[in-house]
Design a protein around this motif. Structure first.
Motif, short mmCIF file in Angstrom:
data_model
loop_
_atom_site.label_atom_id
_atom_site.label_comp_id
_atom_site.label_asym_id
_atom_site.label_seq_id
_atom_site.Cartn_x
_atom_site.Cartn_y
_atom_site.Cartn_z
N ILE A 69 0.85 -1.19 0.00
CA ILE A 69 0.00 0.00 0.00
C ILE A 69 0.88 1.24 0.00
N PRO A 70 0.59 2.25 -0.82
CA PRO A 70 1.38 3.49 -0.81
C PRO A 70 1.35 4.16 0.56
N ARG A 74 -1.73 4.93 3.72
CA ARG A 74 -1.59 4.50 5.12
C ARG A 74 -1.61 5.70 6.07
N VAL A 75 -1.01 6.80 5.66
CA VAL A 75 -1.00 7.99 6.51
C VAL A 75 -2.40 8.59 6.62
N LYS A 76 -3.16 8.57 5.52
CA LYS A 76 -4.54 9.07 5.58
C LYS A 76 -5.38 8.26 6.57
N LEU A 77 -5.24 6.95 6.54
CA LEU A 77 -5.98 6.11 7.49
C LEU A 77 -5.52 6.37 8.91
N ALA A 78 -4.21 6.55 9.12
CA ALA A 78 -3.71 6.84 10.46
C ALA A 78 -4.26 8.14 11.00
N ALA A 79 -4.33 9.18 10.16
CA ALA A 79 -4.87 10.46 10.60
C ALA A 79 -6.34 10.35 10.98
#
Length: 748
Positions: A69-70, A74-79
Motif C-alpha cells: 500500500i502506498p 496509510r497515513v490518511k488512514l492513520a490520521a
C-alpha cells in the motif's frame, strides 16, 4: 543481491523458505487491498470491526503493508483513526462518553494501529540515519505537512497529564498514545517532548513508586526514539550504588531503592531501551553490579557475627540486617543485568553464538574497521561478568562462615528436639540463636538457583560461529570444551546451592513451625530446577544425579502426589531415550523379560540404592513407564501398547468443515460449497479428507481452488454497512475525509 532484506524477501520466488515473516507479508499482500481500496469512511469502519473481533490480525496485517500500500494511503488512514480515537479517549476520560465499558480497550488498540501505520510510513523516508536507529518523525516530503496538520499537540496534550494528576483512564491510555506519537518529530511536538523528559527525570530521581513497569517502559521507549534518554538513567544507578553502601553496612534500605529498581528493571525489560542504554552506560551498570554484590557479601559477614552474639535487646538476630526484605529483588536484578552485560557486550568465544552489540557498525570503510578494534577491546571488559557475579554470590551464601553457622544452628535445633536426630553435623554451640529473617534467606536461595539455571541455558551463546576448517576447527573444539566446562561449573554450583537451600528449609521448619511446612514447596521448587537442567546444556549424568538426590528426599507426606508425578513425567518426556535414565528407572522398578510379570532390581547391577526410596516413587514410576514407548519396550516388553480410546458418540472428522464460518453466519447461514453433505459423511474413512464423488473439498489438504470472490470482505461487511459505518461520528470522519479528500490528488 538486494541490499534491503525486505525487498529481497518479497522478490523471492516460490522456492523461498516459508518463514513466518514471509507468510505474513504474503497474507498482507492478499488482504490489504480489500481494506484500502475503499473510501476513508469505509476504511475506518472496517478497522473498527476488526479491532473488536481480530485486533492482533489487524496489527499484523498493517505491519507488513509497506510493500503493498502506498505511504499516502496509510497515513490518511492513520490520521482518520487518530482523530476518531482522540474523540473517544477524551469522552471516556471526562466520563461523558456513552457506550459499553470495553470501548477504552478498543481506543487503546486504535492508538496502537495508528503507531504501526505512522512508523511504517516514517521508515520509508529518504533521510539517512544511523544503522539500526529507529525512524523518528521524518516522513516523505509530500506527507510531512499533511501529518502535522492533522496531529496537533493541543488535541491530545490534556491526555498526557503529569502522573500526580492522572485519572485511572488517562493513565491507561497514555502508554498507547505515546506509542502512537513516538514515530513523530519531537521538534514538532515540543510540549510533549518536555513532558516526557520531565516524567522520566522524576521517575529516575524521586522516591515515588507509583510508576508501573508498563508506564516506565512507555516513557523510556519514547525517550529513546526522541533521543531524550540522555543522563536520566544515571540518577537511578547513583541511587542503587548509594543503597548498596547502606545495605553493606547493615543499615535500613533507603526509601528510594524500590523506585530505582523499578526504573532499572524497566530499562532492561524493553529491547530498544536496553540496546541504547548498554551502548552508553554499560560501565556504570557494571559498577552498580559490583557494588551490590560486594554489599551482599559484607552484610552476610556481619550477620554471622551477630548470630554468635545476639542483640542485648532480646530480639532475634538478622542474618542480612534491617534491609533484608530488599535483598531477594536486588539479587534477581543483579544477576539479570550481569547476564545481559556478558552476553550482549562481551565478544563470543566459539561456534554458534549471536553477535554482540558493536558501536563500530555506525562507521563506514576504514573508520568502521578502526572503531571495531576499539569496540572489541572495550567489550572484552565485560567478558565473564555473569560468571564472576554468580560465583561471588553463591560463595557468600554457601561459603565457610555460613556453612559453619548453619551446622551450629542445626545442632542447636537437634538439641532442642525440633530437628530429626542425625541431621546435625556438629554439637550445639552455646550462645548461637536462629536468625529472624529465615524467610528472606530462603527467597535469596531461590533467586540464585533460578539465576544459575538461566545462566546454564545461556552458556551456549558464548560460542561464536565456526568459520572454516583446520586450526579454526581446533579452536572451535577448544571453545566447545570450555563451554562444557562452564556447564560443569554451573552444575556444581547448583548442587552446592540446592543442598544449602534444603538444609535452611529444614531448619526453618524446625525452629519456626508456625509459618507452615516449607519442605513440600521446596521439593516442588527443586523439581522445577531439575527439569530446567534437563533442558539446558548441563550434562545428562549431572541431571540424573540431581534427580536421584531429589528422589531420596521423598517421604510419605512429601511432596504432594501431583508434584511428584508432574516432575517425573516431565523428566521422562525429556530423557526417555537417555541410557542413564533407563538405568535409573530400572533400578527402581526392575526389568521384565518377555512373558515375565516382572523382576526385582539387583542392587549390585546399579550404582543407586533404590531400596531406600519411598514406596510412592516406585508406584508412580510403574504407572508412568507404561505411558512412554521406549521405557515400556525396555522395561516392560510384555505389555502391549495401549490402544487409543475412541471418543464417545458419533465421530465426524469433518466437523470443522461442517461448522459455519463467520462469513456464513453473517450471510444468514446460507449453505457453502465447503460444508459436506449429510449423505457424504458416511463415506469418511477417518484417515483422510479425500473428496466424495460429486462433492469438491476446499480444505487445507485439498488442491481444489476456492470459490471466486471479488473481495475478502464482500460478505463480511454487507450487513454492517449501516451499523458500523454509522457509528463513526460524522463530525470526525466527515472533517477528516473532507480535508483528506481535498488533498488526495496531491498525495496520490
Amino acid at each position: 543481491s538486494s541490499k534491503n532484506p525486505a525487498t529481497a524477501t518479497a522478490a523471492a520466488g516460490p522456492e523461498a523458505k516459508a518463514t513466518p515473516d514471509l507468510v505474513a507479508k504474503r497474507l498482507a499482500k492478499l488482504m490489504a487491498p480489500s481494506l484500502f481500496n475503499t473510501d476513508i469512511v469505509q476504511q475506518v469502519s472496517r478497522c473498527l470491526y476488526f479491532m473488536k473481533s481480530n485486533p492482533l490480525a489487524l496489527l499484523a496485517m498493517l505491519t507488513h503493508t509497506q510493500d503493498v500500500i502506498p505511504a499516502a494511503d496509510r497515513v490518511k488512514l492513520a490520521a482518520a483513526l487518530f482523530r476518531y480515537g482522540l474523540r473517544e479517549a477524551s469522552g471516556h476520560v471526562s466520563g461523558t462518553a456513552p457506550g459499553p465499558q470495553q470501548r477504552p480497550k478498543m481506543v487503546a488498540t486504535m492508538l496502537r494501529v495508528v503507531g504501526v501505520l505512522l512508523e511504517g510510513a516514517a521508515s520509508e523516508a529518504p533521510k539517512k540515519r544511523k544503522k539500526g536507529a529507529a525512524p523518528v518523525g521524518h516522513f516523505p516530503k509530500e506527507l510531512e505537512t499533511f501529518v502535522y496538520e492533522h496531529i496537533k499537540e493541543e488535541d491530545f496534550l490534556h491526555l498526557l497529564k503529569a502522573s500526580h494528576e492522572d485519572s485511572g483512564m488517562a493513565a491507561r491510555l497514555r502508554e498507547d498514545l505515546l506509542f502512537a506519537l513516538s514515530s513523530l518529530d519531537p521538534e514538532r511536538l515540543p510540549r510533549t517532548a518536555e513532558l516526557v523528559q520531565h516524567e522520566l527525570t522524576m521517575a529516575c530521581r524521586s522516591n515515588d513508586t507509583a510508576y508501573t513497569l508498563v508506564q516506565l517502559s512507555a516513557l523510556m521507549r519514547t525517550a529513546v526514539r526522541w533521543n531524550l534518554l540522555g543522563a536520566s538513567m544515571e540518577a537511578a544507578w547513583e541511587r542503587l550504588q548509594a543503597a548498596a553502601a547502606r545495605l553493606g553496612r547493615r543499615q535500613a534500605a533507603p526509601e528510594d531503592v524500590q523506585g530505582a529498581l523499578m526504573v532499572a528493571e524497566a530499562a532492561f525489560r524493553d529491547p530498544d531501551v536496553r540496546v541504547t542504554m548498554l551502548k552508553t552506560e554499560a560501565g556504570i551498570v557494571k559498577e552498580t553490579i559490583e557494588a551490590l554484590t560486594k554489599a551482599f557479601g559484607g552484610a552476610l559477614k556481619k550477620g554471622l557475627a551477630e548470630l554468635q552474639e545476639p542483640p542485648k535487646s532480646g530480639g532475634a538476630p538478622a542474618l542480612l540486617g534491617p534491609g533484608a526484605e530488599a535483598w531477594p529483588r536486588i539479587l534477581g536484578f543483579v544477576v539479570r543485568a550481569a547476564l545481559h552485560l556478558e552476553h550482549r557486550m562481551a565478544p563470543p568465544t566459539g561456534p554458534s553464538g549471536a553477535p554482540p552489540i558493536r558501536d563500530a557498525e555506525e562507521g563506514e570503510g576504514g573508520a568502521k574497521k578502526k572503531g571495531a578494534g576499539a569496540a572489541e577491546a572495550s567489550q572484552s571488559v565485560f567478558a565473564g561478568t555473569a560468571e564472576a557475579t554468580l560465583e561471588s554470590l553463591v560463595e557468600a551464601l554457601t561459603g565457610g562462615g555460613v556453612a559453619e553457622a548453619l551446622e551450629a544452628l542445626e545442632a542447636m535445633a537437634e538439641s532442642m528436639g525440633s530437628l530429626g536426630k542425625g541431621l546435625a553435623k556438629k554439637k550445639a554451640k552455646a550462645g548461637i540463636a536462629p536468625p529472624g529473617d529465615l524467610e528472606v534467606v530462603l527467597r535469596a536461595h531461590e533467586r540464585l538457583l533460578e539465576a544459575l539455571s538461566g545462566a546454564s541455558h545461556l552458556a551456549v551463546l558464548r560460542l561464536a560461529p565456526a568459520k572454516g576448517g583446520g586450526g579454526e576447527q581446533q579452536e572451535g573444539g577448544a571453545a566447545v570444551a570450555a563451554v562444557e566446562g562452564a556447564s560443569r561449573g554451573f552444575a556444581s554450583r547448583l548442587k552446592a546451592l540446592e543442598a544449602s537451600y534444603w538444609r535452611w528449609t529444614t531448619l526453618a521448619d524446625a525452629v519456626q513451625p508456625e509459618a507452615g511446612p516449607r519442605l513440600p514447596k521446596a521439593w516442588a521448587f527443586s523439581g522445577r530446577i531439575v527439569h530446567q537442567m534437563s533442558n539446558s546444556d548441563i550434562m545428562t549424568p549431572d541431571v540424573i544425579a540431581a534427580l536421584k538426590l531429589l528422589l531420596t528426599r521423598t517421604k510419605d507426606n512429601l511432596p504432594a502426589q501431583d508434584d511428584l508425578k508432574k516432575v517425573l513425567q516431565q523428566l521422562f518426556a525429556r530423557l526417555e531415550y537417555e541410557p542413564q535414565l533407563v538405568d535409573l528407572v530400572a533400578s527402581v522398578v526392575g526389568r521384565s523379560e518377555d512373558g515375565a510379570e516382572g523382576s526385582l532390581p539387583d542392587p549390585a547391577t546399579y550404582d543407586f540404592d533404590a531400596a531406600s526410596l519411598n514406596e510412592r516413587v516406585k508406584l508412580v514410576m510403574e504407572e508412568l513407564v507404561l505411558t512412554f514407548r521406549n521405557l515400556r519396550n525396555k522395561l516392560r516388553p510384555q505389555v502391549p501398547e495401549p490402544a487409543l480410546e475412541a471418543p464417545a458418540g458419533p465421530r465426524d472428522l469433518r466437523r470443522v468443515l461442517a461448522s459455519p464460518t463467520p462469513q456464513q453466519k453473517m450471510a444468514g447461514g446460507r449453505r457453502s460449497s465447503r460444508a459436506p453433505r449429510a449423505e457424504d459423511l458416511e463415506d469418511i474413512d477417518g484417515e483422510s479428507v479425500a473428496e466424495s464423488e460429486g462433492h469438491r473439498s476446499y480444505s487445507v489438504r485439498s488442491r481444489s481452488p476456492p470459490p471466486r470472490s471479488d473481495s475478502l470482505f464482500e460478505t463480511c461487511f454487507q450487513k454492517r454497512g449501516s451499523s458500523v459505518a454509522g457509528s463513526v461520528p460524522g463530525s470526525v470522519t466527515g472533517s477528516v475525509a473532507g480535508s483528506i479528500g481535498g488533498r488526495s490528488q496531491d498525495l496520490d
